[in-house]
Design a protein around this motif. Structure first.
Motif, mmCIF file in Angstrom:
data_model
loop_
_atom_site.group_PDB
_atom_site.id
_atom_site.type_symbol
_atom_site.label_atom_id
_atom_site.label_comp_id
_atom_site.label_asym_id
_atom_site.label_seq_id
_atom_site.Cartn_x
_atom_site.Cartn_y
_atom_site.Cartn_z
ATOM 1 N N ILE A 198 36.017 -23.260 28.183
ATOM 2 C CA ILE A 198 36.044 -21.944 28.821
ATOM 3 C C ILE A 198 37.069 -22.028 29.947
ATOM 4 N N LEU A 199 38.089 -21.175 29.895
ATOM 5 C CA LEU A 199 39.140 -21.224 30.907
ATOM 6 C C LEU A 199 38.884 -20.248 32.053
ATOM 7 N N GLY A 253 42.081 -27.575 12.189
ATOM 8 C CA GLY A 253 42.235 -26.146 11.987
ATOM 9 C C GLY A 253 43.331 -25.582 12.857
ATOM 10 N N TYR A 254 43.183 -24.332 13.254
ATOM 11 C CA TYR A 254 44.136 -23.642 14.116
ATOM 12 C C TYR A 254 43.524 -23.463 15.504
ATOM 13 N N LYS A 255 44.238 -23.919 16.533
ATOM 14 C CA LYS A 255 43.759 -23.638 17.885
ATOM 15 C C LYS A 255 43.804 -22.128 18.102
ATOM 16 N N MET A 256 42.761 -21.583 18.707
ATOM 17 C CA MET A 256 42.679 -20.132 18.848
ATOM 18 C C MET A 256 42.016 -19.772 20.171
ATOM 19 N N PHE A 257 42.613 -18.783 20.843
ATOM 20 C CA PHE A 257 42.078 -18.278 22.099
ATOM 21 C C PHE A 257 41.348 -16.963 21.845
ATOM 22 N N LEU A 288 38.177 -17.962 26.193
ATOM 23 C CA LEU A 288 37.640 -19.137 25.518
ATOM 24 C C LEU A 288 38.739 -19.791 24.696
ATOM 25 N N VAL A 289 38.625 -21.089 24.499
ATOM 26 C CA VAL A 289 39.567 -21.788 23.637
ATOM 27 C C VAL A 289 38.772 -22.600 22.627
ATOM 28 N N GLY A 290 39.233 -22.576 21.383
ATOM 29 C CA GLY A 290 38.518 -23.287 20.322
ATOM 30 C C GLY A 290 39.400 -23.504 19.117
ATOM 31 N N VAL A 305 36.222 -6.024 25.293
ATOM 32 C CA VAL A 305 36.965 -5.990 24.022
ATOM 33 C C VAL A 305 37.634 -7.349 23.815
ATOM 34 N N VAL A 306 37.545 -7.875 22.602
ATOM 35 C CA VAL A 306 38.032 -9.223 22.297
ATOM 36 C C VAL A 306 39.361 -9.162 21.554
#
Length: 321
Positions: free
Chosen positions: A133-134, A44-48, A88-90, A56-57
């Motif tokens: 989790i960074l 997929g696409y790496k997303m932060f 977060l990174v996923g 707020v996200v």
């Protein structure tokens, strides 16, 4: 470094060590010591996901481009986690019957707001697999990876989120995990040392690939016909070869992609000495189901012992009809 909820251009996350750059005995040793964590790699696409001090996200792609409200369902869901000054990174994925469809994810990410929402109503809404989790509460989350996984699971499995989920960990041997990848046609595995710590840089440069994080994919090999070569601009060296195979039903040749990344000596051989058409052997990670084109091809060797007519694809593909 502290985190205030804003992800700036120049942020680059360390990538796993690829197969050609690690000795498999390193992985075997980790497994024998009981320190190997086996996770499913998604296509997929790496997303932060960045949370500011008010919770707020904001969502960003790997190139630190902020995503608009096409993923509003994820923003609303992530806000339930109650995180502040966190990162977060996923991976953003769309799957069907446990099989990832990168093309559909890309069509959502590259489309405008209206088209992206329409696409998700058709394909299914993008899901978010969190694998690290960074930062938490503005501070780096510098704890061993097994602790990171525990925090991710507690955080996501106790807050009633539907489209956000933890990275799956395979509770089996490495050999069994690899067999599962092949059987289910997953993209691969990401393997971690229990004590792995992630790395990143903020100056736009790629950090050194972190020790303790390894990528594994099933590698396939096959023979391909080459009738056409692409030369380097202003150079007498070969840049790429155009790969062909024969359809097993019609016998018609069809394009399977391009092959590059040769040594300088091989580039010259391909330019000056090879008598086309030729047969080459290439390794690759996967084939597109509909077209038969191969992904991430790597040159292995010339095959003067192979005949053109023997370069037959393992199945028929729609593009060749």
């Amino acid at each position: 470094m502290d985190f205030n909820g804003t992800l700036q251009k120049g942020f680059v996350l360390g990538k796993p060590i690829t197969q050609e750059n690690y000795d498999p005995s390193v992985i075997e040793a980790l497994e024998k010591q009981g320190r190997l964590i086996k996770t499913r790699k998604r296509d997929g696409y790496k997303m932060f996901a960045a949370f500011d001090r008010k919770g707020v996200v904001r969502l960003y792609t790997d190139g630190i481009n902020e995503i608009d409200d096409k993923l509003l369902h994820l923003k609303k869901e992530l806000k339930k986690l109650g995180l502040k000054n966190a990162l977060l990174v996923g991976e953003a994925v769309i799957d069907e019957d446990d099989s990832d469809d990168f093309t559909k994810v890309a069509s959502v990410m590259k489309s405008g707001l209206e088209k992206a929402i329409t696409a998700q109503r058709t394909y299914g809404f993008i899901r978010y697999m969190v694998f690290n989790i960074l930062f938490l509460d503005g501070k780096p989350c510098n704890v061993p990876y097994y602790e990171i996984l525990l925090r991710i699971n507690v955080m996501l499995l106790t807050n009633g989120v539907a489209h956000t989920f933890p990275v799956p960990v395979l509770d089996c041997t490495l050999a069994e995990a690899q067999a599962t990848v092949r059987e289910k046609k997953w993209e691969g595995l990401v393997l971690y040392d229990n004590d792995f710590l992630i790395t990143f840089r903020t100056d736009g440069k790629s950090p050194q690939r972190p020790k303790g994080c390894y990528k594994w994919k099933p590698i396939f090999e096959d023979d391909f016909i080459v009738r056409e070569r692409v030369m380097r601009d202003g150079n007498e060296e070969v840049k790429e070869l155009v790969l062909l195979q024969r359809d097993p039903e019609t016998g018609k040749e069809f394009r399977c992609g391009r092959l590059g990344s040769f040594t300088r000596e091989m580039r010259r051989t391909l330019a000056d000495e090879a008598q086309y058409p030729i047969v080459v052997q290439a390794a690759f990670e996967d084939r597109f189901e509909k077209t038969g084109k191969i992904r991430n091809a790597r040159f292995m060797r010339l095959r003067p012992d192979k005949k053109i007519e023997d370069c037959i694809a393992p199945r028929s593909y729609r593009e060749s009809k």
